[in-house]
Design an enzyme around this catalytic site. Structure first.
Site, PDB file in Angstrom:
ATOM      1  N   SER A 117       0.823  -1.209   0.000  1.00  0.00           N
ATOM      2  CA  SER A 117       0.000   0.000   0.000  1.00  0.00           C
ATOM      3  C   SER A 117       0.857   1.259   0.000  1.00  0.00           C
ATOM      4  O   SER A 117       0.363   2.337  -0.318  1.00  0.00           O
ATOM      5  CB  SER A 117      -0.864   0.044   1.263  1.00  0.00           C
ATOM      6  OG  SER A 117      -1.647  -1.096   1.372  1.00  0.00           O
ATOM      7  N   HIS A 138      -1.888  -3.393  -6.857  1.00  0.00           N
ATOM      8  CA  HIS A 138      -2.521  -2.995  -5.588  1.00  0.00           C
ATOM      9  C   HIS A 138      -4.016  -3.295  -5.652  1.00  0.00           C
ATOM     10  O   HIS A 138      -4.795  -2.512  -6.187  1.00  0.00           O
ATOM     11  CB  HIS A 138      -2.248  -1.496  -5.356  1.00  0.00           C
ATOM     12  CG  HIS A 138      -2.674  -0.991  -4.023  1.00  0.00           C
ATOM     13  ND1 HIS A 138      -2.981   0.332  -3.797  1.00  0.00           N
ATOM     14  CD2 HIS A 138      -2.846  -1.617  -2.829  1.00  0.00           C
ATOM     15  CE1 HIS A 138      -3.315   0.486  -2.534  1.00  0.00           C
ATOM     16  NE2 HIS A 138      -3.250  -0.666  -1.923  1.00  0.00           N
ATOM     17  N   GLU A 150      -4.839  -0.945  -8.751  1.00  0.00           N
ATOM     18  CA  GLU A 150      -3.890   0.119  -9.092  1.00  0.00           C
ATOM     19  C   GLU A 150      -2.616  -0.587  -9.563  1.00  0.00           C
ATOM     20  O   GLU A 150      -2.028  -1.364  -8.796  1.00  0.00           O
ATOM     21  CB  GLU A 150      -3.593   0.927  -7.812  1.00  0.00           C
ATOM     22  CG  GLU A 150      -3.768   2.411  -7.918  1.00  0.00           C
ATOM     23  CD  GLU A 150      -3.395   3.145  -6.615  1.00  0.00           C
ATOM     24  OE1 GLU A 150      -3.253   2.533  -5.535  1.00  0.00           O
ATOM     25  OE2 GLU A 150      -3.236   4.363  -6.713  1.00  0.00           O
ATOM     26  N   ASN A 188      -4.171   5.994  -1.898  1.00  0.00           N
ATOM     27  CA  ASN A 188      -3.925   6.432  -0.522  1.00  0.00           C
ATOM     28  C   ASN A 188      -3.496   7.893  -0.436  1.00  0.00           C
ATOM     29  O   ASN A 188      -3.704   8.538   0.591  1.00  0.00           O
ATOM     30  CB  ASN A 188      -2.893   5.528   0.138  1.00  0.00           C
ATOM     31  CG  ASN A 188      -3.531   4.217   0.558  1.00  0.00           C
ATOM     32  OD1 ASN A 188      -4.636   4.202   1.090  1.00  0.00           O
ATOM     33  ND2 ASN A 188      -2.862   3.103   0.295  1.00  0.00           N
TER      34      ASN A 188
HETATM   35  P1  NAD Z   1      -2.048  -9.545   6.967  1.00  0.00           P
HETATM   36  O1  NAD Z   1      -1.294  -9.200   8.207  1.00  0.00           O
HETATM   37  O2  NAD Z   1      -3.497  -9.908   7.058  1.00  0.00           O
HETATM   38  O3  NAD Z   1      -1.304 -10.778   6.228  1.00  0.00           O
HETATM   39  C1  NAD Z   1       0.063 -10.802   5.998  1.00  0.00           C
HETATM   40  C2  NAD Z   1       0.514 -12.264   5.937  1.00  0.00           C
HETATM   41  O4  NAD Z   1       1.879 -12.290   5.514  1.00  0.00           O
HETATM   42  C3  NAD Z   1       0.443 -12.985   7.287  1.00  0.00           C
HETATM   43  O5  NAD Z   1      -0.354 -14.156   7.170  1.00  0.00           O
HETATM   44  C4  NAD Z   1       1.917 -13.339   7.581  1.00  0.00           C
HETATM   45  O6  NAD Z   1       2.062 -14.581   8.247  1.00  0.00           O
HETATM   46  C5  NAD Z   1       2.498 -13.372   6.178  1.00  0.00           C
HETATM   47  N1  NAD Z   1       3.941 -13.197   6.117  1.00  0.00           N
HETATM   48  C6  NAD Z   1       4.727 -12.353   6.835  1.00  0.00           C
HETATM   49  N2  NAD Z   1       6.016 -12.497   6.479  1.00  0.00           N
HETATM   50  C7  NAD Z   1       6.049 -13.455   5.513  1.00  0.00           C
HETATM   51  C8  NAD Z   1       7.111 -14.048   4.758  1.00  0.00           C
HETATM   52  N3  NAD Z   1       8.375 -13.691   4.933  1.00  0.00           N
HETATM   53  N4  NAD Z   1       6.774 -14.996   3.859  1.00  0.00           N
HETATM   54  C9  NAD Z   1       5.481 -15.386   3.690  1.00  0.00           C
HETATM   55  N5  NAD Z   1       4.449 -14.862   4.372  1.00  0.00           N
HETATM   56  C10 NAD Z   1       4.739 -13.898   5.283  1.00  0.00           C
HETATM   57  O7  NAD Z   1      -1.824  -8.328   5.968  1.00  0.00           O
HETATM   58  P2  NAD Z   1      -2.787  -7.817   4.773  1.00  0.00           P
HETATM   59  O8  NAD Z   1      -3.759  -6.834   5.310  1.00  0.00           O
HETATM   60  O9  NAD Z   1      -3.248  -8.981   3.994  1.00  0.00           O
HETATM   61  O10 NAD Z   1      -1.741  -6.969   3.908  1.00  0.00           O
HETATM   62  C11 NAD Z   1      -0.835  -7.593   3.011  1.00  0.00           C
HETATM   63  C12 NAD Z   1      -0.301  -6.552   2.051  1.00  0.00           C
HETATM   64  O11 NAD Z   1      -1.394  -5.979   1.326  1.00  0.00           O
HETATM   65  C13 NAD Z   1       0.422  -5.381   2.717  1.00  0.00           C
HETATM   66  O12 NAD Z   1       1.498  -4.989   1.891  1.00  0.00           O
HETATM   67  C14 NAD Z   1      -0.643  -4.299   2.771  1.00  0.00           C
HETATM   68  O13 NAD Z   1      -0.109  -3.001   2.768  1.00  0.00           O
HETATM   69  C15 NAD Z   1      -1.383  -4.571   1.464  1.00  0.00           C
HETATM   70  N6  NAD Z   1      -2.777  -4.090   1.405  1.00  0.00           N
HETATM   71  C16 NAD Z   1      -3.629  -4.284   2.446  1.00  0.00           C
HETATM   72  C17 NAD Z   1      -4.947  -3.845   2.337  1.00  0.00           C
HETATM   73  C18 NAD Z   1      -5.934  -4.068   3.448  1.00  0.00           C
HETATM   74  O14 NAD Z   1      -7.014  -3.432   3.428  1.00  0.00           O
HETATM   75  N7  NAD Z   1      -5.675  -4.962   4.406  1.00  0.00           N
HETATM   76  C19 NAD Z   1      -5.388  -3.221   1.158  1.00  0.00           C
HETATM   77  C20 NAD Z   1      -4.503  -3.067   0.097  1.00  0.00           C
HETATM   78  C21 NAD Z   1      -3.186  -3.510   0.242  1.00  0.00           C
END
Ligand code: NAD
Length: 287
Positions: A117, A138, A150, A188
């Site tokens: 993000s 994204h 995106e 964002n």
């Molecule tokens: P989350 O915390 O729900 O999930 C992240 C996962 O990554 C976890 O299950 C964790 O165990 C895993 N992880 C951590 N290190 C790892 C590694 N080295 N290898 C493999 N897996 C690993 O997070 P999320 O909300 O799903 O966000 C994930 C990405 O998406 C981030 O970059 C975030 O900025 C982006 N994002 C999130 C949203 C949202 O609304 N949640 C929206 C758009 C983008």
């Protein structure tokens, strides 16, 4: 391209795996935490069942779709992928380490995308020997529902990589929008200052959270008010993105509201902690 690897099986990773598998791709879903993989599979199954009930997919589809998703804890599963989408935790050192490994593991022609993000695509790409094949993809939350992707070009991302990812997003039933790699990209950079301004309005006593959200819902036709949305995203996530905008663009108009900083310090992070601008204990916001 027909084989994808999704790295990270949290909120976003399970949705991304779901959408690829629904559109016929073989998906390797990888998470370093085995528990996250079980939870992701259960979430995908639940969301597919909901789609069957709504009549958007046939009754036999969930089994076929789930059979295309193979889970595992090793990044080696990315070896056979044409496209890797990284959706691991939003932490630069985690993402840099994953891309350094993916660059060694993935086939030379594979595209490496990140769902970050707020982290610079250019910096992530620079950790690999194939920066022209690294790009931002994204997705929005919840991924199976939201139309937008995106597509973010890093400094070195090639036209061919961009065209391929734009086309892939369309085949997933999404609407891709091409943007360039500046802090916060477009979504964002525009959303977070609006949320921040709504928080300043709370801090200054201009109106209550319910009133502010009502103004934006009924006056601007937003489906959700900015404060309810901030609680949904997570106040810690909002603060981290505002800090990226402030630092990366160097303009005080992105200064995070002191009330946001104080709420994060108090552990009131929104829905995930049961309290933010609203209270979720009873399932209904109370301010
Ligand atoms: P989350 O915390 O729900 O999930 C992240 C996962 O990554 C976890 O299950 C964790 O165990 C895993 N992880 C951590 N290190 C790892 C590694 N080295 N290898 C493999 N897996 C690993 O997070 P999320 O909300 O799903 O966000 C994930 C990405 O998406 C981030 O970059 C975030 O900025 C982006 N994002 C999130 C949203 C949202 O609304 N949640 C929206 C758009 C983008």
């Amino acid at each position: 391209m027909t084989r994808a690897a999704v790295i990270g099986a949290g909120t976003m990773g399970n949705g991304i795996a779901h959408v690829f598998a629904q559109h016929g791709w073989e998906v390797a879903l990888v998470d370093s935490a085995a528990g996250a993989l079980d939870k992701a599979t259960a979430t995908i199954r639940g969301n597919l069942d909901r789609q069957v009930k709504k009549g958007t997919i046939p009754a036999e589809a969930p089994g076929e779709i789930l059979a295309r998703v193979k889970t595992g804890t090793s990044l080696d599963a990315a070896a056979g992928a044409d496209l890797v989408v990284e959706a691991a935790s939003e932490n630069p050192s985690v993402k840099f380490a994953i891309f350094e490994q993916l660059d060694r593991i993935a086939s030379p022609g594979a595209i490496l995308a990140t769902n970050t993000s707020s982290i610079s695509i250019t910096e992530i790409a620079a950790r690999t020997r194939r920066p022209e094949q690294v790009i931002g993809m994204h997705f929005m939350n919840p991924v199976p529902v939201m139309q937008l992707v995106e597509v973010i070009r890093g400094h070195a991302t090639s036209d061919a990589t961009t065209a391929s990812v734009m086309e892939t997003a369309r085949t997933l039933g999404k609407v891709p929008v091409e943007v360039h790699d500046y802090p916060g990209f477009v979504a964002n950079r525009i959303l977070m200052p609006m949320i921040n301004e709504a928080i300043f309005c709370v801090m200054e006593g201009v109106a209550t959270p319910e009133s502010i959200d009502t103004v934006m819902k009924l006056g601007m036709a937003h489906p959700m008010g900015p404060l309810a949305l901030a609680d949904f995203i997570g106040l810690d996530v909002c603060l981290a993105i505002l800090d990226v905008l402030h630092r990366g663009l160097g303009d005080d108009k992105y200064r995070a509201c002191p009330l946001l900083r104080r709420m994060v310090a108090a552990g009131q992070l929104g829905r995930k902690t049961g309290r933010g601008f609203y209270s979720y204990d009873s399932g209904k916001g109370t301010g």
